[in-house]
Motif scaffolding. Structure first.
Motif, PDB file in Angstrom:
ATOM      1  N   SER A 393      38.494  39.730  50.228  1.00 25.85           N
ATOM      2  CA  SER A 393      39.163  39.401  48.970  1.00 25.85           C
ATOM      3  C   SER A 393      39.754  38.006  48.949  1.00 25.85           C
ATOM      4  CB  SER A 393      40.275  40.425  48.712  1.00 25.85           C
ATOM      5  OG  SER A 393      41.143  40.485  49.832  1.00 25.85           O
ATOM      6  N   GLY A 394      39.527  37.222  49.965  1.00 27.28           N
ATOM      7  CA  GLY A 394      40.057  35.869  49.929  1.00 27.28           C
ATOM      8  C   GLY A 394      40.093  35.250  51.306  1.00 27.28           C
ATOM      9  N   ASP A 395      40.583  34.030  51.394  1.00 28.43           N
ATOM     10  CA  ASP A 395      40.631  33.330  52.659  1.00 28.43           C
ATOM     11  C   ASP A 395      41.849  33.748  53.459  1.00 28.43           C
ATOM     12  OD1 ASP A 395      39.471  30.355  51.026  1.00 28.43           O
ATOM     13  OD2 ASP A 395      38.325  31.905  52.057  1.00 28.43           O
ATOM     14  N   ALA A 478      42.271  53.277  43.338  1.00 27.43           N
ATOM     15  CA  ALA A 478      41.221  52.299  43.614  1.00 27.43           C
ATOM     16  C   ALA A 478      40.821  52.331  45.081  1.00 27.43           C
ATOM     17  CB  ALA A 478      41.693  50.892  43.242  1.00 27.43           C
ATOM     18  N   GLU A 479      39.561  51.977  45.304  1.00 27.06           N
ATOM     19  CA  GLU A 479      39.072  51.806  46.664  1.00 27.06           C
ATOM     20  C   GLU A 479      39.353  50.400  47.176  1.00 27.06           C
ATOM     21  OE1 GLU A 479      34.969  52.786  46.584  1.00 27.06           O
ATOM     22  OE2 GLU A 479      35.303  54.903  46.185  1.00 27.06           O
ATOM     23  N   GLU A 480      39.418  49.454  46.250  1.00 33.02           N
ATOM     24  CA  GLU A 480      39.704  48.075  46.619  1.00 33.02           C
ATOM     25  C   GLU A 480      40.088  47.319  45.366  1.00 33.02           C
ATOM     26  OE1 GLU A 480      37.575  44.216  48.754  1.00 33.02           O
ATOM     27  OE2 GLU A 480      36.837  46.232  49.143  1.00 33.02           O
ATOM     28  N   CYS A 481      41.027  46.383  45.512  1.00 32.22           N
ATOM     29  CA  CYS A 481      41.469  45.560  44.382  1.00 32.22           C
ATOM     30  C   CYS A 481      41.708  44.136  44.853  1.00 32.22           C
ATOM     31  CB  CYS A 481      42.781  46.089  43.790  1.00 32.22           C
ATOM     32  SG  CYS A 481      42.585  47.400  42.586  1.00 32.22           S
ATOM     33  N   GLY A 482      41.562  43.201  43.938  1.00 33.62           N
ATOM     34  CA  GLY A 482      41.909  41.820  44.199  1.00 33.62           C
ATOM     35  C   GLY A 482      42.619  41.230  43.004  1.00 33.62           C
ATOM     36  N   ILE A 483      43.475  40.227  43.245  1.00 32.35           N
ATOM     37  CA  ILE A 483      44.182  39.525  42.176  1.00 32.35           C
ATOM     38  C   ILE A 483      43.569  38.138  42.064  1.00 32.35           C
ATOM     39  CG2 ILE A 483      46.383  38.592  41.415  1.00 32.35           C
ATOM     40  CD1 ILE A 483      47.802  40.807  42.776  1.00 32.35           C
ATOM     41  N   TRP A 484      43.289  37.726  40.830  1.00 30.38           N
ATOM     42  CA  TRP A 484      42.664  36.431  40.590  1.00 30.38           C
ATOM     43  C   TRP A 484      43.404  35.725  39.470  1.00 30.38           C
ATOM     44  CZ3 TRP A 484      38.452  34.794  43.523  1.00 30.38           C
ATOM     45  CH2 TRP A 484      37.956  35.758  44.408  1.00 30.38           C
ATOM     46  N   GLU A 526      32.054  41.714  40.740  1.00 26.62           N
ATOM     47  CA  GLU A 526      32.779  41.013  41.796  1.00 26.62           C
ATOM     48  C   GLU A 526      33.318  39.709  41.221  1.00 26.62           C
ATOM     49  OE1 GLU A 526      30.444  40.517  45.385  1.00 26.62           O
ATOM     50  OE2 GLU A 526      29.097  42.139  44.749  1.00 26.62           O
ATOM     51  N   PRO A 527      34.612  39.423  41.398  1.00 27.88           N
ATOM     52  CA  PRO A 527      35.165  38.167  40.869  1.00 27.88           C
ATOM     53  C   PRO A 527      34.557  36.953  41.556  1.00 27.88           C
ATOM     54  CG  PRO A 527      36.900  39.730  41.441  1.00 27.88           C
ATOM     55  CD  PRO A 527      35.629  40.253  42.035  1.00 27.88           C
ATOM     56  N   VAL A 528      34.296  35.927  40.778  1.00 30.36           N
ATOM     57  CA  VAL A 528      33.792  34.656  41.301  1.00 30.36           C
ATOM     58  C   VAL A 528      34.877  33.594  41.258  1.00 30.36           C
ATOM     59  CG1 VAL A 528      32.152  32.789  40.846  1.00 30.36           C
ATOM     60  CG2 VAL A 528      31.388  35.156  40.724  1.00 30.36           C
ATOM     61  N   GLY A 529      35.675  33.589  40.179  1.00 30.88           N
ATOM     62  CA  GLY A 529      36.739  32.611  40.027  1.00 30.88           C
ATOM     63  C   GLY A 529      37.206  32.558  38.597  1.00 30.88           C
ATOM     64  N   VAL A 530      38.152  31.660  38.335  1.00 31.53           N
ATOM     65  CA  VAL A 530      38.706  31.486  36.998  1.00 31.53           C
ATOM     66  C   VAL A 530      38.466  30.048  36.576  1.00 31.53           C
ATOM     67  CG1 VAL A 530      40.781  31.575  35.575  1.00 31.53           C
ATOM     68  CG2 VAL A 530      40.447  33.264  37.384  1.00 31.53           C
ATOM     69  N   LEU A 531      37.827  29.855  35.428  1.00 30.07           N
ATOM     70  CA  LEU A 531      37.527  28.527  34.894  1.00 30.07           C
ATOM     71  C   LEU A 531      38.084  28.437  33.485  1.00 30.07           C
ATOM     72  CD1 LEU A 531      36.099  25.778  35.236  1.00 30.07           C
ATOM     73  CD2 LEU A 531      34.024  26.845  34.323  1.00 30.07           C
ATOM     74  N   ASP A 532      38.991  27.478  33.264  1.00 31.52           N
ATOM     75  CA  ASP A 532      39.621  27.308  31.947  1.00 31.52           C
ATOM     76  C   ASP A 532      40.231  28.615  31.455  1.00 31.52           C
ATOM     77  OD1 ASP A 532      38.758  24.654  31.973  1.00 31.52           O
ATOM     78  OD2 ASP A 532      36.874  25.138  30.972  1.00 31.52           O
ATOM     79  N   GLY A 533      40.838  29.363  32.368  1.00 44.02           N
ATOM     80  CA  GLY A 533      41.514  30.599  32.003  1.00 44.02           C
ATOM     81  C   GLY A 533      40.603  31.804  31.853  1.00 44.02           C
ATOM     82  N   THR A 534      39.303  31.604  31.967  1.00 44.60           N
ATOM     83  CA  THR A 534      38.346  32.710  31.799  1.00 44.60           C
ATOM     84  C   THR A 534      37.889  33.211  33.159  1.00 44.60           C
ATOM     85  OG1 THR A 534      37.554  31.861  29.683  1.00 44.60           O
ATOM     86  CG2 THR A 534      36.118  33.388  30.859  1.00 44.60           C
TER      87      THR A 534
END
Length: 691
Positions: A393-395, A478-484, A526-534
Motif C-alpha cells: 500500500s505504499g513505500d 475490508a480485507e485491505e484498505c489504502g488512503i490516497w 487498484e489506486p494509481v495516484g491522484v492527479l489534479d484532485g482526481t
C-alpha cells in the motif's frame, strides 16, 4: 561476417547487416531496427521449419526467453514463431563468449572469475524464478560483456514442469557441461541440472578445460555420470563450491541463492577504490530549489545493447554544464547493511534537501549527509523487527515534514503475525517522537492519515505528539484498505471482505473523517495516484487471454461518482505508476512505457539497457533519470524515451532484490542523484558528469 548470397535483406521489419554465426537450429544475424537499435536475430533453417517437433522447440525457446528477466540474461525484443521461417530477435551484445575469451587469453584471473561466478549465479536465479530450466549452460552460451556475463540461447530450455520435447534416444545438450541426470534420465532434469553446468563452466573458466574432458564425447558422458571431476587446477578458494555443484545427486547441489550467499561470505568482493576528495564548489554557484520526490526501494538491471551511447572512463562532454550540487558534494557510495549481514534488500530513501533519510533491511532509519554520504545518525532494527523496503500500500517511508521522518516497520509479536507500525523520528537527532500500530499511512501537513491494523478503522494522527485527532469506522468489513490523496481531499480504496472483485471507494472529509460519499464498483480496482484532485485507478483482468494484465485506467466523476473507463493503448504486465503528470509502466526486461493518464495513449515506448528499470525522476533540464537494482543509472529523453547515456559500472555486485515490486524513482537535489542498490547500498552521483 558479411551476408551470404541468398540471405534475406530483412526479417520481421528488421534490416539485416551481417551474419553473426550459424548453428544447428539456424542462422544468427546482426540486424538494426528503424530507430537504430541493434539486434541479434536468430532465423531457423528452412529444412526444419516444417518439423513439428522443431517448431515446438522454437516456440518453447521464445516463451522461455520472454519469461526470463534478469541482469545477466539477454532480453527478447521481438519474435514470430508462426513465420514461414520462425525467428527471434534479442538485444545485441557486442562481446566474446567465455569460450572465445579463454581461448584467446587463457583462464580468468581471480577477480574476473568471481565476477563470472556471481553473474552466472544471479542469471540462474532469474531463470529459475521464471520457472525455466536452461539445460545448455556452457562457455559458448555465456557472453563476457564489459559490465558482467550474459547467459544466452534458451534453445533447449523448457518451462519447469512442462512436457519434454526431447525424443527418446536423442541427447539434448553439450556432454562436457551436462548433468548426470540429463544423460541418464533427461525427463527428470530440473533446476539443479543448471547448477551442475554452473560448476563445470566455472571449472573451465578457471583452468581452460572442462572437469570431465576426455578424447571422445562418449567417454566424457561416462565420466559425467560415473567419474570424478578433475579440479586439481581450480583455485583453492573456489574449489569447495565447484565440488558441491558437481555432486552426482541433484539434491546435494546448492540453489542459486545459496551460491550467492556462499560467494558473498567466502569470496567477498574486493574493497572499492578510495572515494575522491571533496569537489571544489564553483564560484558563485547558482542555487535553485529542486522538486523533492520521496522515493522508495530500487530493484534489478539488464544487459548493455550496442547503439546505446555508453561513455568510457574519462569521457566528458565538450562543454559540461555548470553543476548544481550541495556544498562540498562528491560522488559517494555507502553500504548500510550491518557487518556479516547477507541481506539482499534495498534501502528506501527520502530527502528534505538538508539530508537523506533511508530505512530498510538492518535499519529503522538512517540519516546521511547528502554531500558526503556520512552517516549522521542511525537507528538499527532489532532481531525481531523487519523493516520492509516496500509495502503493497505504499513505500516504507511516508516522507519528511515539520522536522520529522515518518516510516513503516514491522515488529514481531509472540505467537502472532508481525505488527505494522508507523513511527516518527526527529530528523535532527534520530530520537523516536512517537510510534503507533497502523497498516498504511499518508503524510500531510495536517498529520498522518492512517488505516488501523485489522482494516476496521482509520484515523488522523497529530504530527507533533502522535495523538489521535479523530477515529472513524470503515463502512464495510475490508480485507485491505489504502488512503490516497492529500490534506484537502482523501480517498479510501478498500476491498470488501468476501466480495472480490468489488472495490469500495469513498471520499473522506479530512477535518473529521466522515465520508462525504462512497460507492462500490464491480471491478478489482487498484489506486494509481491522484492527479489534479482526481483519483486514478486501474484493474487487473481476471479472466481470458489478458488475465493478470492491466488494460484500462479508471476515474471517478466528481459529482455523479460514475466510473469512467479509459482503455490503455497497450496492455501492461503491472499497474502503471503516476510520476508527475504522466503514467509509467516499467517492465522486468528493461522496457519503460510512458502513458497519458487522460487518454490512455502511449506517449513513447523504450527498451532501456538496464534490467528492471525504475520509475524515472526529472532533472532540472527535463531529462529523465532511472536506475537498476545494481545501481546503474540511465538518462532518457523526456519526449521520446531515447537513452542519452548509461553509467558503465554498477554500484553493487548483486542485481535483484527479494522484493518483486516495481522500482520507485531515484531522488534528485539539483544535479545530485541519490538512489539505492541491492545489499543496502546507497550512492550519489552528478548527472552532468555521466559516469
Amino acid at each position: 561476417m558479411v551476408l551470404h548470397a541468398g540471405d534475406p535483406a530483412e526479417v520481421g521489419g528488421y534490416a539485416l547487416e551481417a551474419r553473426l554465426g550459424s548453428g544447428g537450429m539456424g542462422v544468427v544475424y546482426l540486424a538494426r531496427s528503424a530507430s537504430g537499435r541493434r539486434l541479434a536475430v536468430k532465423v531457423v533453417h528452412s529444412q526444419y521449419a516444417d518439423d513439428p517437433e522443431f517448431r515446438g522447440r522454437f516456440r518453447q525457446e521464445v516463451a522461455a526467453a520472454r519469461r526470463v528477466s534478469g541482469a545477466f540474461t539477454a532480453p527478447v525484443v521481438d519474435a514470430d514463431a508462426d513465420a514461414a521461417r520462425p525467428w527471434m530477435g534479442a538485444l545485441y551484445i557486442p562481446a566474446p563468449t567465455l569460450g572465445e575469451r579463454v581461448a584467446d587469453r587463457g583462464p580468468l584471473p581471480p577477480d574476473d572469475l568471481r565476477e563470472l561466478a556471481v553473474g552466472l549465479a544471479e542469471a540462474l536465479r532469474d531463470i529459475h524464478h521464471a520457472g525455466v530450466v536452461h539445460r545448455d549452460l556452457k562457455p559458448a552460451n555465456v557472453l563476457m560483456a564489459d559490465d558482467g556475463p550474459r547467459v544466452i540461447d534458451f534453445g533447449i530450455s523448457r518451462a519447469a514442469g512442462s512436457e519434454s520435447l526431447t525424443q527418446t534416444g536423442r541427447i539434448m545438450g553439450t556432454p562436457p557441461f551436462m548433468s548426470p541426470e540429463q544423460l541418464s534420465r533427461p525427463r527428470e532434469a530440473g533446476p539443479a541440472s543448471d547448477t551442475f553446468s554452473f560448476g563445470a563452466v566455472l571449472a573451465f573458466a578457471a583452468t581452460g578445460r572442462g572437469p570431465f574432458d576426455s578424447d571422445s564425447p562418449y567417454e566424457t558422458a561416462i565420466r559425467v555420470v560415473q567419474g570424478e571431476p578433475d579440479l586439481a587446477d581450480v583455485p583453492a578458494g573456489l574449489r569447495p563450491l565447484v565440488e558441491r555443484c558437481l555432486a552426482k545427486a541433484p539434491e546435494d547441489r546448492p540453489t542459486p541463492d545459496q551460491l550467492l550467499a556462499w560467494l558473498r561470505t567466502e569470496l567477498p568482493a574486493p574493497a572499492p577504490p578510495p572515494e575522491p576528495g571533496p569537489r571544489q564548489p564553483a564560484r558563485a554557484r547558482r542555487r535553485r530549489r529542486a522538486a523533492l520526490a520521496a522515493g522508495g526501494a530500487l530493484l534489478a538491471g539488464l544487459l548493455t545493447a550496442a547503439g546505446v551511447p555508453l561513455l568510457a572512463d574519462g569521457d566528458e562532454p565538450a562543454a559540461p554544464p555548470r553543476a548544481d550540487l550541495p556544498a562540498g558534494w562528491h560522488a559517494w557510495r555507502r553500504t548500510l547493511a550491518q557487518p556479516g549481514s547477507v541481506s539482499n534488500s534495498l534501502a528506501s530513501c527520502a530527502t528534505d534537501r538538508a539530508a537523506l533519510y533511508c530505512v530498510g533491511g538492518d535499519h529503522r532509519a538512517v540519516r546521511l549527509d547528502p554531500a558526503t554520504g556520512k552517516v549522521l545518525w542511525s537507528r538499527p532494527s532489532d532481531a525481531r523487527e523487519a523493516v520492509s523496503p516496500a509495502r503493497s500500500s505504499g513505500d516504507a517511508i511516508a516522507g519528511t515534514t515539520a522536522g520529522l521522518l515518518v516510516a513503516h516497520s514491522e515488529r514481531a509479536a509472540r505467537g502472532d503475525d508481525p505488527v505494522p507500525y508507523l513511527s516518527a523520528y526527529d530528523t535532527r537527532t534520530g530520537a523516536t517522537r512517537w510510534s503507533v500500530p497502523a497498516e498504511h499511512g499518508v503524510l500531510t501537513s495536517a498529520g498522518v492519515f492512517a488505516v488501523d491494523r485489522g482494516w476496521k478503522t482509520y484515523r488522523l494522527i497529530g504530527l507533533a505528539d502522535g495523538r489521535t485527532r479523530w477515529t472513524a469506522p470503515l463502512e464495510t468489513a475490508a480485507e485491505e484498505c489504502g488512503i490516497w490523496g492529500g490534506a484537502d481531499r482523501l480517498h479510501l480504496v478498500c476491498t470488501p471482505r468476501g466480495r472480490y472483485p468489488a472495490t469500495r471507494v469513498a471520499e473522506v472529509n479530512p477535518a473529521d473523517g466522515r465520508a462525504t460519499w462512497s460507492r462500490t464498483y464491480r471491478e478489482p480496482l487498484e489506486p494509481v495516484g491522484v492527479l489534479d484532485g482526481t483519483l486514478i485507478l486501474t484493474a487487473a483482468v481476471t479472466e481470458g487471454a489478458d488475465e493478470g494484465s492491466y488494460t484500462a485506467l479508471y476515474t471517478v466523476h466528481p459529482t455523479t461518482r460514475a466510473l469512467r473507463r479509459i482503455p490503455l493503448a497497450a496492455a501492461a504486465p503491472r499497474p502503471p505508476a503516476l510520476v508527475g503528470d504522466r503514467l509509467y509502466v516499467p517492465y522486468g526486461n528493461g522496457r519503460l512505457r510512458a502513458v497519458s493518464p487522460r487518454t490512455g495513449n502511449t506517449l513513447w515506448d523504450a527498451i532501456t539497457s538496464v534490467e528492471n528499470v525504475s520509475l524515472p525522476a526529472a532533472g532540472r533540464d527535463g531529462t529523465l533519470y532511472a536506475t537498476s537494482g545494481s545501481g546503474r543509472v540511465i538518462a532518457l529523453d523526456p519526449g521520446t524515451g531515447a537513452e542519452r547515456w548509461v553509467s558503465r559500472r554498477p554500484q553493487a555486485d548483486d542485481e535483484q532484490s527479494s522484493n518483486g515490486d516495481p522500482l520507485p524513482a531515484p531522488l534528485l537535489i539539483g544535479d545530485a542523484l541519490y538512489a539505492s542498490a541491492v545489499s543496502e547500498v546507497v550512492f550519489s552521483l552528478d548527472v552532468t558528469h555521466r559516469v
